[in-house]
Write a protein that holds these residues in place. Structure first.
Motif, PDB file in Angstrom:
ATOM      1  N   GLY A  89      -8.411 -54.198  -2.691  1.00  0.00           N
ATOM      2  CA  GLY A  89      -9.787 -54.523  -3.061  1.00  0.00           C
ATOM      3  C   GLY A  89     -10.825 -54.249  -1.991  1.00  0.00           C
ATOM      4  O   GLY A  89     -12.009 -54.559  -2.187  1.00  0.00           O
ATOM      5  N   GLN A  90     -10.410 -53.688  -0.862  1.00  0.00           N
ATOM      6  CA  GLN A  90     -11.402 -53.348   0.163  1.00  0.00           C
ATOM      7  C   GLN A  90     -12.182 -52.115  -0.274  1.00  0.00           C
ATOM      8  O   GLN A  90     -11.684 -51.278  -1.026  1.00  0.00           O
ATOM      9  CB  GLN A  90     -10.723 -53.120   1.513  1.00  0.00           C
ATOM     10  CG  GLN A  90     -10.088 -54.390   2.050  1.00  0.00           C
ATOM     11  CD  GLN A  90      -9.379 -54.181   3.383  1.00  0.00           C
ATOM     12  OE1 GLN A  90      -9.280 -53.083   3.901  1.00  0.00           O
ATOM     13  NE2 GLN A  90      -8.863 -55.273   3.927  1.00  0.00           N
ATOM     14  N   SER A  91     -13.420 -52.032   0.221  1.00  0.00           N
ATOM     15  CA  SER A  91     -14.326 -50.948  -0.170  1.00  0.00           C
ATOM     16  C   SER A  91     -14.486 -49.937   0.950  1.00  0.00           C
ATOM     17  O   SER A  91     -14.606 -50.315   2.121  1.00  0.00           O
ATOM     18  CB  SER A  91     -15.707 -51.518  -0.522  1.00  0.00           C
ATOM     19  OG  SER A  91     -15.612 -52.390  -1.613  1.00  0.00           O
ATOM     20  N   LEU A  92     -14.549 -48.674   0.576  1.00  0.00           N
ATOM     21  CA  LEU A  92     -14.834 -47.604   1.528  1.00  0.00           C
ATOM     22  C   LEU A  92     -16.340 -47.385   1.674  1.00  0.00           C
ATOM     23  O   LEU A  92     -16.794 -46.861   2.683  1.00  0.00           O
ATOM     24  CB  LEU A  92     -14.168 -46.295   1.095  1.00  0.00           C
ATOM     25  CG  LEU A  92     -12.637 -46.323   1.052  1.00  0.00           C
ATOM     26  CD1 LEU A  92     -12.101 -45.038   0.437  1.00  0.00           C
ATOM     27  CD2 LEU A  92     -12.078 -46.538   2.449  1.00  0.00           C
ATOM     28  N   GLN A  93     -17.089 -47.772   0.631  1.00  0.00           N
ATOM     29  CA  GLN A  93     -18.544 -47.664   0.645  1.00  0.00           C
ATOM     30  C   GLN A  93     -19.160 -48.973   0.179  1.00  0.00           C
ATOM     31  O   GLN A  93     -18.571 -49.680  -0.639  1.00  0.00           O
ATOM     32  CB  GLN A  93     -19.045 -46.569  -0.296  1.00  0.00           C
ATOM     33  CG  GLN A  93     -18.748 -45.185   0.128  1.00  0.00           C
ATOM     34  CD  GLN A  93     -19.412 -44.164  -0.793  1.00  0.00           C
ATOM     35  OE1 GLN A  93     -20.200 -44.503  -1.671  1.00  0.00           O
ATOM     36  NE2 GLN A  93     -19.082 -42.899  -0.602  1.00  0.00           N
ATOM     37  N   LEU A  94     -20.354 -49.236   0.693  1.00  0.00           N
ATOM     38  CA  LEU A  94     -21.113 -50.414   0.282  1.00  0.00           C
ATOM     39  C   LEU A  94     -22.585 -50.028   0.207  1.00  0.00           C
ATOM     40  O   LEU A  94     -23.129 -49.522   1.185  1.00  0.00           O
ATOM     41  CB  LEU A  94     -20.919 -51.557   1.290  1.00  0.00           C
ATOM     42  CG  LEU A  94     -21.825 -52.776   1.149  1.00  0.00           C
ATOM     43  CD1 LEU A  94     -21.594 -53.485  -0.188  1.00  0.00           C
ATOM     44  CD2 LEU A  94     -21.617 -53.733   2.323  1.00  0.00           C
ATOM     45  N   GLN A  95     -23.184 -50.238  -0.953  1.00  0.00           N
ATOM     46  CA  GLN A  95     -24.609 -49.963  -1.119  1.00  0.00           C
ATOM     47  C   GLN A  95     -25.372 -51.279  -1.045  1.00  0.00           C
ATOM     48  O   GLN A  95     -25.055 -52.222  -1.759  1.00  0.00           O
ATOM     49  CB  GLN A  95     -24.890 -49.285  -2.471  1.00  0.00           C
ATOM     50  CG  GLN A  95     -24.198 -47.950  -2.647  1.00  0.00           C
ATOM     51  CD  GLN A  95     -22.746 -48.070  -3.092  1.00  0.00           C
ATOM     52  OE1 GLN A  95     -22.377 -48.968  -3.834  1.00  0.00           O
ATOM     53  NE2 GLN A  95     -21.914 -47.153  -2.647  1.00  0.00           N
ATOM     54  N   VAL A  96     -26.386 -51.322  -0.172  1.00  0.00           N
ATOM     55  CA  VAL A  96     -27.219 -52.512  -0.025  1.00  0.00           C
ATOM     56  C   VAL A  96     -28.681 -52.095  -0.231  1.00  0.00           C
ATOM     57  O   VAL A  96     -29.262 -51.437   0.636  1.00  0.00           O
ATOM     58  CB  VAL A  96     -27.044 -53.178   1.357  1.00  0.00           C
ATOM     59  CG1 VAL A  96     -27.924 -54.421   1.465  1.00  0.00           C
ATOM     60  CG2 VAL A  96     -25.585 -53.536   1.606  1.00  0.00           C
ATOM     61  N   PRO A  97     -29.271 -52.454  -1.377  1.00  0.00           N
ATOM     62  CA  PRO A  97     -30.676 -52.126  -1.594  1.00  0.00           C
ATOM     63  C   PRO A  97     -31.575 -52.861  -0.595  1.00  0.00           C
ATOM     64  O   PRO A  97     -31.214 -53.928  -0.092  1.00  0.00           O
ATOM     65  CB  PRO A  97     -30.943 -52.626  -3.020  1.00  0.00           C
ATOM     66  CG  PRO A  97     -29.596 -52.755  -3.648  1.00  0.00           C
ATOM     67  CD  PRO A  97     -28.660 -53.101  -2.531  1.00  0.00           C
ATOM     68  N   GLY A  98     -32.727 -52.288  -0.338  1.00  0.00           N
ATOM     69  CA  GLY A  98     -33.680 -52.953   0.534  1.00  0.00           C
ATOM     70  C   GLY A  98     -34.051 -54.320  -0.012  1.00  0.00           C
ATOM     71  O   GLY A  98     -34.006 -54.567  -1.221  1.00  0.00           O
ATOM     72  N   GLY A  99     -34.378 -55.249   0.892  1.00  0.00           N
ATOM     73  CA  GLY A  99     -34.816 -56.580   0.489  1.00  0.00           C
ATOM     74  C   GLY A  99     -33.700 -57.604   0.368  1.00  0.00           C
ATOM     75  O   GLY A  99     -33.942 -58.716  -0.104  1.00  0.00           O
ATOM     76  N   ILE A 100     -32.491 -57.260   0.779  1.00  0.00           N
ATOM     77  CA  ILE A 100     -31.352 -58.178   0.700  1.00  0.00           C
ATOM     78  C   ILE A 100     -30.926 -58.543   2.126  1.00  0.00           C
ATOM     79  O   ILE A 100     -30.784 -57.673   2.979  1.00  0.00           O
ATOM     80  CB  ILE A 100     -30.186 -57.530  -0.065  1.00  0.00           C
ATOM     81  CG1 ILE A 100     -30.612 -57.295  -1.523  1.00  0.00           C
ATOM     82  CG2 ILE A 100     -28.923 -58.378   0.018  1.00  0.00           C
ATOM     83  CD1 ILE A 100     -29.624 -56.522  -2.336  1.00  0.00           C
ATOM     84  N   TRP A 101     -30.737 -59.830   2.363  1.00  0.00           N
ATOM     85  CA  TRP A 101     -30.249 -60.285   3.669  1.00  0.00           C
ATOM     86  C   TRP A 101     -28.782 -59.902   3.784  1.00  0.00           C
ATOM     87  O   TRP A 101     -28.006 -60.114   2.847  1.00  0.00           O
ATOM     88  CB  TRP A 101     -30.402 -61.801   3.808  1.00  0.00           C
ATOM     89  CG  TRP A 101     -31.824 -62.217   3.964  1.00  0.00           C
ATOM     90  CD1 TRP A 101     -32.655 -62.697   2.991  1.00  0.00           C
ATOM     91  CD2 TRP A 101     -32.589 -62.167   5.167  1.00  0.00           C
ATOM     92  NE1 TRP A 101     -33.892 -62.939   3.525  1.00  0.00           N
ATOM     93  CE2 TRP A 101     -33.884 -62.631   4.860  1.00  0.00           C
ATOM     94  CE3 TRP A 101     -32.315 -61.767   6.471  1.00  0.00           C
ATOM     95  CZ2 TRP A 101     -34.896 -62.707   5.806  1.00  0.00           C
ATOM     96  CZ3 TRP A 101     -33.318 -61.849   7.426  1.00  0.00           C
ATOM     97  CH2 TRP A 101     -34.592 -62.313   7.091  1.00  0.00           C
TER      98      TRP A 101
END
Length: 175
Positions: free
Chosen positions: A110-122
């Motif tokens: 279940g580990q991720s190779l990619q992570l997308q974090v949109p702007g505005g998230i701590w």
């Protein structure tokens, strides 16, 4: 090899990795180096001024600097896992939703190779226990990263804004 000798060898290897990648301490914790900025593209005009279309960095957490403290970016960021131990990311969305993602090579678990974090998230990160003693990722940021677009998390302010997550916030902010 005795435990102390193994720890010293690991520390030497990590110091060599930092030197080889030419990394410097980052204000949020860990180490980084900007590896790319889209200098051959027109600058993007944002409300806060011109920005590169995209920038990219290496980002390293180590046993000696295992935490990337809570911070907020205006830009969207895609994280790419490279090597070492897994890194746990904690995200707090504007509505108070808390999400935890583990970046690492064990995709089956279940580990991720990619992570997308949109702007505005701590977001905050921490190195998970493992045999390597470090975790290395890259980040692609668009519009390109500028310190004017980043806010470091203040423990008191974040705890007041998200009281249901105050225990998590205390562990992932400085003083």
């Amino acid at each position: 090899m005795h435990r102390t000798e193994r720890l010293m060898a690991k520390k030497d290897d990590i110091e060599q990795l930092i030197a080889k990648l030419d990394l410097a301490p980052h204000q949020e914790g860990g180490y980084y180096r900007r590896t790319f900025q889209s200098a051959n593209q027109p600058m993007l005009i944002t409300a806060d001024g011109p920005r590169f279309c995209m920038t990219s960095i290496f980002y390293l957490l180590t046993q000696d600097s295992p935490t990337g403290h809570f911070h907020l970016n205006k830009s969207d960021i895609v994280h790419y896992y490279h090597l070492g131990d897994a890194i746990e990311y904690t995200l707090i969305y504007p509505d108070g939703t808390l999400n935890t993602i583990v970046m690492g090579s064990d995709v089956i678990a279940g580990q991720s190779l990619q992570l997308q974090v949109p702007g505005g998230i701590w977001k905050a990160s921490r190195l998970m226990a493992g045999s390597a003693g470090f975790g290395l990722i890259s980040e692609a940021v668009t519009p390109g990263f500028d310190y004017a677009d980043m806010e470091m998390g203040n423990r008191q302010k974040l705890s007041e804004q998200f009281p249901e997550h105050s225990q998590v916030i205390v562990g992932l902010t400085e003083g």
